[in-house]
Design a protein around this motif. Sequence first.
Motif, PDB file in Angstrom:
ATOM      1  N   GLY A  46       0.922  -1.235  -0.027  1.00  0.00           N
ATOM      2  CA  GLY A  46       0.033   0.016   0.077  1.00  0.00           C
ATOM      3  C   GLY A  46       0.885   1.252  -0.047  1.00  0.00           C
ATOM      4  O   GLY A  46       2.095   1.268  -0.174  1.00  0.00           O
ATOM      5  N   GLU A  48       1.099   5.660  -1.171  1.00  0.00           N
ATOM      6  CA  GLU A  48       1.204   6.681  -2.220  1.00  0.00           C
ATOM      7  C   GLU A  48       2.336   6.906  -2.558  1.00  0.00           C
ATOM      8  O   GLU A  48       3.018   7.589  -1.824  1.00  0.00           O
ATOM      9  CB  GLU A  48       0.215   8.058  -1.797  1.00  0.00           C
ATOM     10  N   GLN A  66       0.335  -3.681  -4.317  1.00  0.00           N
ATOM     11  CA  GLN A  66      -0.586  -2.602  -4.687  1.00  0.00           C
ATOM     12  C   GLN A  66      -0.090  -1.367  -4.287  1.00  0.00           C
ATOM     13  O   GLN A  66       0.584  -1.333  -3.192  1.00  0.00           O
ATOM     14  CB  GLN A  66      -1.850  -2.979  -4.650  1.00  0.00           C
ATOM     15  N   TRP A  67      -0.204  -0.261  -4.803  1.00  0.00           N
ATOM     16  CA  TRP A  67       0.062   1.013  -4.409  1.00  0.00           C
ATOM     17  C   TRP A  67      -0.809   2.146  -5.077  1.00  0.00           C
ATOM     18  O   TRP A  67      -1.592   1.646  -6.291  1.00  0.00           O
ATOM     19  CB  TRP A  67       1.364   1.343  -4.739  1.00  0.00           C
ATOM     20  N   TYR A  68      -0.936   3.518  -4.615  1.00  0.00           N
ATOM     21  CA  TYR A  68      -1.722   4.445  -5.409  1.00  0.00           C
ATOM     22  C   TYR A  68      -0.640   5.339  -6.068  1.00  0.00           C
ATOM     23  O   TYR A  68       0.331   6.105  -5.382  1.00  0.00           O
ATOM     24  CB  TYR A  68      -2.438   5.161  -4.367  1.00  0.00           C
ATOM     25  N   ASN A  69      -0.592   5.438  -7.499  1.00  0.00           N
ATOM     26  CA  ASN A  69       0.352   6.423  -8.143  1.00  0.00           C
ATOM     27  C   ASN A  69      -0.305   7.823  -8.240  1.00  0.00           C
ATOM     28  O   ASN A  69      -1.484   8.088  -8.817  1.00  0.00           O
ATOM     29  CB  ASN A  69       0.522   5.829  -9.639  1.00  0.00           C
ATOM     30  N   THR A  70       0.213   8.629  -7.282  1.00  0.00           N
ATOM     31  CA  THR A  70      -0.351   9.877  -7.171  1.00  0.00           C
ATOM     32  C   THR A  70       0.011  10.935  -8.309  1.00  0.00           C
ATOM     33  O   THR A  70      -1.173  11.887  -8.663  1.00  0.00           O
ATOM     34  CB  THR A  70       0.355  10.785  -5.990  1.00  0.00           C
ATOM     35  N   GLN A  74      -4.094   6.842  -9.717  1.00  0.00           N
ATOM     36  CA  GLN A  74      -4.344   5.344 -10.324  1.00  0.00           C
ATOM     37  C   GLN A  74      -3.955   4.414  -9.358  1.00  0.00           C
ATOM     38  O   GLN A  74      -2.837   4.362  -9.034  1.00  0.00           O
ATOM     39  CB  GLN A  74      -3.917   5.199 -12.000  1.00  0.00           C
ATOM     40  N   TRP A  75      -5.054   3.558  -8.867  1.00  0.00           N
ATOM     41  CA  TRP A  75      -4.367   2.458  -8.157  1.00  0.00           C
ATOM     42  C   TRP A  75      -3.674   1.301  -9.099  1.00  0.00           C
ATOM     43  O   TRP A  75      -4.286   1.235 -10.038  1.00  0.00           O
ATOM     44  CB  TRP A  75      -5.431   1.815  -7.551  1.00  0.00           C
ATOM     45  N   LYS A  76      -2.675   0.947  -8.668  1.00  0.00           N
ATOM     46  CA  LYS A  76      -1.835  -0.081  -9.426  1.00  0.00           C
ATOM     47  C   LYS A  76      -1.539  -1.396  -8.569  1.00  0.00           C
ATOM     48  O   LYS A  76      -1.374  -1.038  -7.424  1.00  0.00           O
ATOM     49  CB  LYS A  76      -0.679   0.524 -10.181  1.00  0.00           C
ATOM     50  N   GLY A  77      -1.067  -2.353  -9.481  1.00  0.00           N
ATOM     51  CA  GLY A  77      -0.523  -3.611  -8.525  1.00  0.00           C
ATOM     52  C   GLY A  77       0.460  -4.362  -9.613  1.00  0.00           C
ATOM     53  O   GLY A  77       0.648  -3.758 -10.547  1.00  0.00           O
TER      54      GLY A  77
END
Length: 87
Positions: A46, A48, A66-70, A74-77
């Motif tokens: 997890g 950002e 997974q992570w959030y690309n600020t 977009q959420w990515k994995g």
Amino acid sequence: MNSVGYAFPTTGIFTGWEHKNLNDGGIYRYQGGDPSNSLVNWLLVGGELSSDPDTSSWGVSQQGAQWYNTTEQQWKGWDGSQIVLVG
């Protein structure tokens, strides 16, 4: 969260240990092995990040990351072989 800092902990940790990396904003879970090898033995679970992580050494053991690309908002994995969009 077991630790927070700019470097991954390398002593006194156990499998499942979670670390918030202040360098990139990611939250990582230790999977065992050499804890100093953050690309292989830590799973991004997890956080950002301003850009996608370095996945050049990732494989099946990072599946489910997974992570959030600020920047891209977009959420990515990671599906075990490539970066995918989540949700």
